[in-house]
Design an enzyme around this catalytic site. Sequence first.
Site, PDB file in Angstrom:
ATOM      1  CD  GLU A  43      -3.026  -0.654  -0.168  1.00  0.00           C
ATOM      2  OE1 GLU A  43      -3.068   0.490  -0.637  1.00  0.00           O
ATOM      3  OE2 GLU A  43      -3.679  -1.604  -0.656  1.00  0.00           O
ATOM      4  CE1 TYR A 126      -7.645   3.308  -0.865  1.00  0.00           C
ATOM      5  CE2 TYR A 126      -5.244   3.227  -0.792  1.00  0.00           C
ATOM      6  CZ  TYR A 126      -6.453   2.705  -1.230  1.00  0.00           C
ATOM      7  OH  TYR A 126      -6.464   1.584  -2.004  1.00  0.00           O
ATOM      8  CG  ASP A 144      -8.368   4.326  -4.509  1.00  0.00           C
ATOM      9  OD1 ASP A 144      -9.559   4.099  -4.819  1.00  0.00           O
ATOM     10  OD2 ASP A 144      -7.421   3.653  -4.940  1.00  0.00           O
ATOM     11  CB  CYS A 196     -15.464   0.766 -13.284  1.00  0.00           C
ATOM     12  SG  CYS A 196     -16.454   2.270 -13.363  1.00  0.00           S
ATOM     13  CB  CYS A 203     -20.894  -0.886 -19.173  1.00  0.00           C
ATOM     14  SG  CYS A 203     -20.232   0.727 -18.729  1.00  0.00           S
ATOM     15  CB  CYS A 206     -19.653  -3.743 -15.132  1.00  0.00           C
ATOM     16  SG  CYS A 206     -19.715  -3.053 -13.479  1.00  0.00           S
ATOM     17  CB  CYS A 212     -24.211   1.256 -13.278  1.00  0.00           C
ATOM     18  SG  CYS A 212     -23.125   2.632 -13.657  1.00  0.00           S
TER      19      CYS A 212
HETATM   20 FE1  SF4 Z   1     -18.537   1.397 -14.276  1.00  0.00          FE
HETATM   21 FE2  SF4 Z   1     -21.191   1.469 -14.226  1.00  0.00          FE
HETATM   22 FE3  SF4 Z   1     -19.969   0.664 -16.415  1.00  0.00          FE
HETATM   23 FE4  SF4 Z   1     -19.914  -0.859 -14.226  1.00  0.00          FE
HETATM   24  S1  SF4 Z   1     -21.693  -0.349 -15.440  1.00  0.00           S
HETATM   25  S2  SF4 Z   1     -18.190  -0.396 -15.594  1.00  0.00           S
HETATM   26  S3  SF4 Z   1     -19.853   0.696 -12.615  1.00  0.00           S
HETATM   27  S4  SF4 Z   1     -19.851   2.699 -15.519  1.00  0.00           S
END
Ligand code: SF4
Length: 352
Positions: A43, A126, A144, A196, A203, A206, A212
């Site tokens: 870290e 952090y 962060d 992301c 997306c 994701c 989202c």
């Molecule tokens: Fe990022 Fe939302 Fe896309 Fe997922 S869906 S990668 S959280 S912008």
Amino acid sequence: MAKLHERDKNLPNRLLRWFEGSGRTLPWRQGAPRDPYRVWLSEIMLQQTTVVAVIPYFEKFIKLYPDVYTLANAPKDEVLGHWAGLGYYARARNLHKCAKIIASDFGGIFPKTEAGLKALPGIGPYTAAAISAIAFGQPATVVDGNVERILARLYGVKVPWPKSKKKLYSLAKDLTPEVRPGDYAEALMDLGATICTTTAPDCPACPLQGDCLAFQEGLQTTLPIREHPREKPIRQGIVFWLEDNGQILVQRRPDKGLLGGMLEFPSTPWSQEEISPGAAKPFAPVKTDWHPVAGEVRHTFTHFHLRLKVLKGETKTTGHNGQWLMEKDLMSAGFPTVMKKVAQHVLGEKKI
Ligand code: SF4
């Protein structure tokens, strides 16, 4: 977890499931629970530095200093030398100071709480939260830039950063689970690094896409909005390259401040005004004939760009209390990157 909307309740679990199959394998992620020494070392190295840059340094440090005692007992200059090239050298000085405190005052055991960790050198909010969550399973809120970016998108936060920081922290706090907070923190880090991402969020891959707001509104590359960043100022200075029979004069910078405690070639102060060779001479280590080296050295620090010109001189007499280094030893001497650039600039194609 507190104050979550209905739609958020399963979000940490979905992220954790994704992490189990898609989390990154990194050299500091060994064992469960994680080794606090490895988590702390990684870290500190990762502060303002990328994972790719950190991995070889982490592996070198673990080989040389496998535990906090070996690091604490190593000479500070040796540790600074092994850190050279990773930048932000105050981190290396604090790393060594912190290792000494853990070894001498804590019996080699890191504190578990954020408050206990934050009291140690080089550990900010952090890093304290990350160590507390990852190494000790405490439900600390780890935030962060990566986490802020994910949350700004997830919740469609349109207030520009950094004004949005408080709001993003509060969202992060509400989401942090009591169960597996360390895995959750690592999962968020990995989502920010691999899915992301800043410029090209993936997306479709994701695990949080269904929740989202940025995705639903087509704003995934627009958020987070940033206030217009200020241009970095330019500072300038003149470096004195003094040779004597294959040896070069170097000195150590004061312990406090930029590049504190690191080796350097003597120079004028670095200021926003350009300094002429004539005006630079009072800062020279000795009186001799100084000749300009063509071109300049450029380097960028966090808060400013630096332009350095070099004056070269040769003498056997010096009242200066620096030290002489053989030209061939310059690269292994533990210079910060900007000073390595100076050496490369002067020596050109010569091997150093
Ligand atoms: Fe990022 Fe939302 Fe896309 Fe997922 S869906 S990668 S959280 S912008």
